[in-house]
Design an enzyme around this catalytic site. Structure first.
Site, PDB file in Angstrom:
ATOM      1  N   ASP A  87     -11.472 -18.719   3.457  1.00 11.12           N
ATOM      2  CA  ASP A  87     -12.138 -17.502   3.037  1.00 11.12           C
ATOM      3  C   ASP A  87     -12.971 -17.891   1.812  1.00 11.12           C
ATOM      4  OD1 ASP A  87     -11.042 -14.033   2.892  1.00 11.12           O
ATOM      5  OD2 ASP A  87     -13.008 -14.971   2.611  1.00 11.12           O
TER       6      ASP A  87
HETATM    7  C1  GLC Z   1     -14.766 -12.038   1.926  1.00  4.54           C
HETATM    8  C2  GLC Z   1     -13.769 -11.628   3.009  1.00  4.54           C
HETATM    9  C3  GLC Z   1     -14.013 -12.290   4.328  1.00  4.54           C
HETATM   10  C4  GLC Z   1     -15.509 -12.477   4.511  1.00  4.54           C
HETATM   11  C5  GLC Z   1     -15.942 -13.513   3.498  1.00  4.54           C
HETATM   12  C6  GLC Z   1     -17.464 -13.726   3.528  1.00  4.54           C
HETATM   13  O1  GLC Z   1     -14.117 -12.194   0.708  1.00  4.54           O
HETATM   14  O2  GLC Z   1     -12.394 -11.751   2.674  1.00  4.54           O
HETATM   15  O3  GLC Z   1     -13.473 -11.439   5.349  1.00  4.54           O
HETATM   16  O4  GLC Z   1     -15.800 -12.922   5.826  1.00  4.54           O
HETATM   17  O5  GLC Z   1     -15.541 -13.187   2.174  1.00  4.54           O
HETATM   18  O6  GLC Z   1     -18.120 -12.579   3.110  1.00  4.54           O
END
Ligand code: GLC
Length: 743
Positions: free
Chosen positions: A260
């Site tokens: 993430d």
């Molecule tokens: C965010 C989310 C994830 C998302 C990523 C990119 O913090 O937790 O679901 O795809 O970052 O935006």
């Protein structure tokens, strides 16, 4: 000289001859992967393991190997952001279709619609040149306070698993990888970056890992996103036991594990903890991005240094690079990858159909619905969600749509006639839908909006209230949880006041989570819509007017009170957890800020309501129709490793409709391995049945689906004996039962 020339030409021939393999679209992917790997330098292998921009990871330009373009989110393609920042790029051609939320899709209980959804949304990702879509999400709805539940697929792991598989299969058939998230236990937003989840091995296997395993086994999901939180003291973006032990070794998963954004915290852990692509480091607010270029990522220079010094063996690097190359050849360099479409009629049709089948009719007194507008002279529509766009906000799943059809617009085109006038009253004001803006609701404005609505109610002979939640912070929005089980912005008081003035009251709510309904006795009808995306108004109006007969069923239990949820009796420890608990640091020297203990164990959702004998307000799997259905006597036979159950469903009402039949299994008692009273193990949805028409549904339950996790053998175990299969219209509405004996 001659000999040298011969040698050179041989070498060149060898080079050019092998050069075709990794570029050969018809070569088996594993050969392409190994050939490419054999040609890459250490530095080139390192570069494909981490971001080169906000949403891309590098390819190998020298070899003509393409980069990976990623983008959010589960409900549609996010608007383009700048290469290096979270600011929008202000493109003029990135407006898209917002599809319904995944909780809405789950509420359809319709696998075909899930396949249609994945096919349609992945066409939009392909059209925008994306190779990986950052979704869907299957974290389990153990608490109705989770701010991101609207992106997920309910409280039951079997339903989530079954409903996510067709979406992934059809998306990946278009050459777009899904990135199933957030692996695993990201079930709250409070302290999401550093909460350590304590959960039993059995609950981990039977509840939280289950939908992910389903997607690995049945949909071969190409990438998975590690979650921010910790499990057993290590971040899930690099957690050896979880990612190498369970996901890659035990499950045999061959995809690429993507962190993430900002979920990577340490080079050695990233190297040995199963991470393959590091994204978004330093964008998590911990460390300002400006101080670090992409080469400073944990899997960039620091990792390369350890490889070059021989401190980490080359095969650790090769294993990661191979998984990334495999993903590239499955997507960006996949000759079958589609061009796709953006905002096609087919996509809007899919959006509306999924919305229509996901809306759940919870109450319908004396046939209040379907609505015959000609019976009314003045219909008052009250509530901010009648006009508010619910596709913006919410965090990373936010969308920039080409257009949204609001309920108010659709009501005007479908309900208002010469002698039926529609008027609108906002009723309450909720503030801007931005990412981290805590709503400061100006009470004086709300008082005036409220009194205006009550004044208008005196003239109306029907009120349609359109409210619920929106994508504001601490409602349905990433990075925060709800703080109350009530509807926000004083809606409940307003609804009760409206009911006193005009008892002809229909309530329509939007939102990802259950909520308290003190006004339920005063509501003549109640529909819950989750989030319906671009075609919201038309889907809702088609259901209200009966153009489409509602067939949605709840994927989550609606409790009367927050305290009724199974975890709540265990207090703060069970949610949102307790802080500053003294625990030993992990190998990166980190001590998690918060510990949460899933003390309800496997008894999540209806499993817990059954165990605690608590009556919900609306049970899991509940949903009304404008018609009625009768279930015939089911038959169940054991055929090899499967139980095959057949049941005839008959439309016994006056209008055509679809019915969802749920099969719950009750296992024989086993003191050493106690089981929930019943567990969903199968379901089917009829086609549209005309009045009087029947369809026989055949539902197959693999014996392995009856397994429970034995914590002493660390194995799945299917107990022999007599299983009772309940054929049900909801978790609380069993229509038929049939016993089957499992050897
Ligand atoms: C965010 C989310 C994830 C998302 C990523 C990119 O913090 O937790 O679901 O795809 O970052 O935006």
């Amino acid at each position: 000289m001659k000999k040298i020339l011969t040698l050179l030409s041989l070498a060149f021939a060898a080079m050019t001859a092998t050069a075709q393999v990794y570029l050969d679209p018809n070569a088996p992917i594993e050969e392409r992967v190994q050939d490419a790997l054999s040609r890459m330098t250490t530095h080139e292998k390192i570069k494909i393991l981490h971001a080169q921009s906000k949403f891309t990871s590098a390819g190998v330009p020298r070899l003509g190997i393409r980069q990976l373009n990623m983008d959010d989110g589960p409900h549609g393609v996010r608007e383009e952001l700048e290469w290096n920042t979270w600011s929008v790029a202000r493109w003029t051609n990135d407006s898209i279709v917002a599809f319904p939320s995944l909780t809405c899709l789950t509420a359809t209980w319709n696998r075909d619609l899930s396949a249609l959804y994945g096919h349609s949304v992945s066409e939009e990702f392909a059209f925008r040149g994306k190779d990986i879509m950052l979704g869907p999400g299957v974290n389990i709805q153990r608490t109705p306070m989770n701010g991101r539940a609207f992106e997920y697929m309910g409280e039951d792991p079997f339903l989530a698993g079954e409903m996510v598989v067709p979406y992934i299969q059809s998306a990946q058939k278009n050459g777009v990888a899904c990135c199933l998230k957030h692996f695993v236990l990201n079930d709250q937003e409070i302290d999401r970056f550093n909460v350590n989840v304590n959960v039993s091995e059995r609950a981990m296997r039977e509840i939280y890992l289950f939908p992910f395993k389903r997607a690995v086994d049945k949909a071969h999901v190409y990438t998975i996103m590690g979650s921010y939180n910790l499990w057993n003291g290590d971040h899930c973006c690099h957690n050896d036991a979880l990612l190498n032990g369970i996901l890659k070794k035990e499950w045999g998963w061959d995809g690429a594990l993507v962190s993430d954004w900002g979920g990577t915290t340490n080079t050695m852990q990233a190297a040995y903890g199963g991470l393959d692509i590091e994204m978004g480091t330093y964008t998590d607010g911990k460390v300002k991005e400006a101080q670090h270029g992409y080469s400073a990522y944990y899997l960039a220079d620091p990792f390369e240094k350890l490889i070059n010094e021989g401190k980490i063996p080359m095969e650790v690097l090769d294993e990661k690079a191979a998984r990334v190359l495999r993903t590239i050849f499955r997507t960006s360099m996949n000759p079958q990858k589609v061009i796709g479409f953006q905002c096609s009629e087919a996509h809007y049709d899919a959006c509306r159909q999924i919305g229509e089948e996901g809306i759940v009719l919870l109450k319908n007194e004396k046939g209040m619905l379907p609505l015959d507008a000609s019976r009314y002279k003045r219909i008052l529509v009250v509530g901010e969600n009648a006009t508010r766009s619910l596709t913006q906000g919410g965090g990373s799943s936010e969308l920039k749509t080409l257009y949204d059809v609001s309920p108010w617009e659709a009501f005007n085109s479908q309900l208002s006639t010469a002698n039926c006038q529609l008027t609108l009253a906002q009723g309450y004001k909720s503030g801007r839908s931005v990412y981290d803006h805590v709503d400061k609701v100006d009470s004086s404005i709300n008082d005036s909006l409220r009194s205006a609505a009550l004044e208008a109610a005196k003239q109306a002979d029907l009120i349609i209230f359109v409210g619920g939640f929106n994508k504001n912070h601490k409602q349905d929005c990433e990075n925060g949880d709800r703080e109350s089980y009530d509807l926000p912005f004083g809606q409940s008081a307003l609804i009760s006041a409206l009911a006193k003035i005009q008892p002809n009251l229909i309530i329509v709510t939007f939102g990802g989570n259950p909520y308290a309904m003190p006004w339920l006795p005063q509501a003549k009808a109640l529909l819950h819509c989750w989030y319906l995306g671009s075609e919201a108004g038309d889907a809702l109006a088609n259901i209200l007017t009966g153009k489409v007969n509602p067939s949605g069923k709840l994927p989550v239990t609606f409790a009367k009170r927050l305290e009724d949820y199974p975890y709540a009796k265990f207090g703060q420890e069970a949610y949102p957890g307790i802080t500053d608990v003294k625990v030993p640091a992990n190998s990166a020297g980190e001590v998690p800020h918060r510990q949460v203990y899933y003390k309800e164990d496997i008894y999540v959702g209806y499993r817990g309501f059954d165990k605690d004998k608590v009556q919900p307000l609306f049970p899991f799997g509940f949903g009304l129709s404008y018609t009625t259905f009768a279930y015939g006597k089911p038959t169940a036979t054991v055929q090899g490793d499967n139980i095959v159950l057949s049941v005839a469903v008959t439309n016994t009402g006056k209008v055509a409709g679809k019915e969802v039949v749920q099969i719950y299994a009750s296992a024989p008692a086993n003191k050493s391995l106690p089981k929930p009273q019943k567990e969903l193990k199968g379901f089917g949805k009829t086609r549209l049945l005309a009045p009087g028409e029947s369809e026989t549904l055949t539902i197959t339950i693999p014996r392995s689906d009856l397994a429970s996790w034995n914590e002493s053998t660390h194995q799945w175990q299917v107990d022999g004996g007599t299983y009772t299969l309940s054929v049900a219209a909801s978790a609380a509405d069993v229509r038929q039962k049939v016993n089957v004996n499992i050897p």
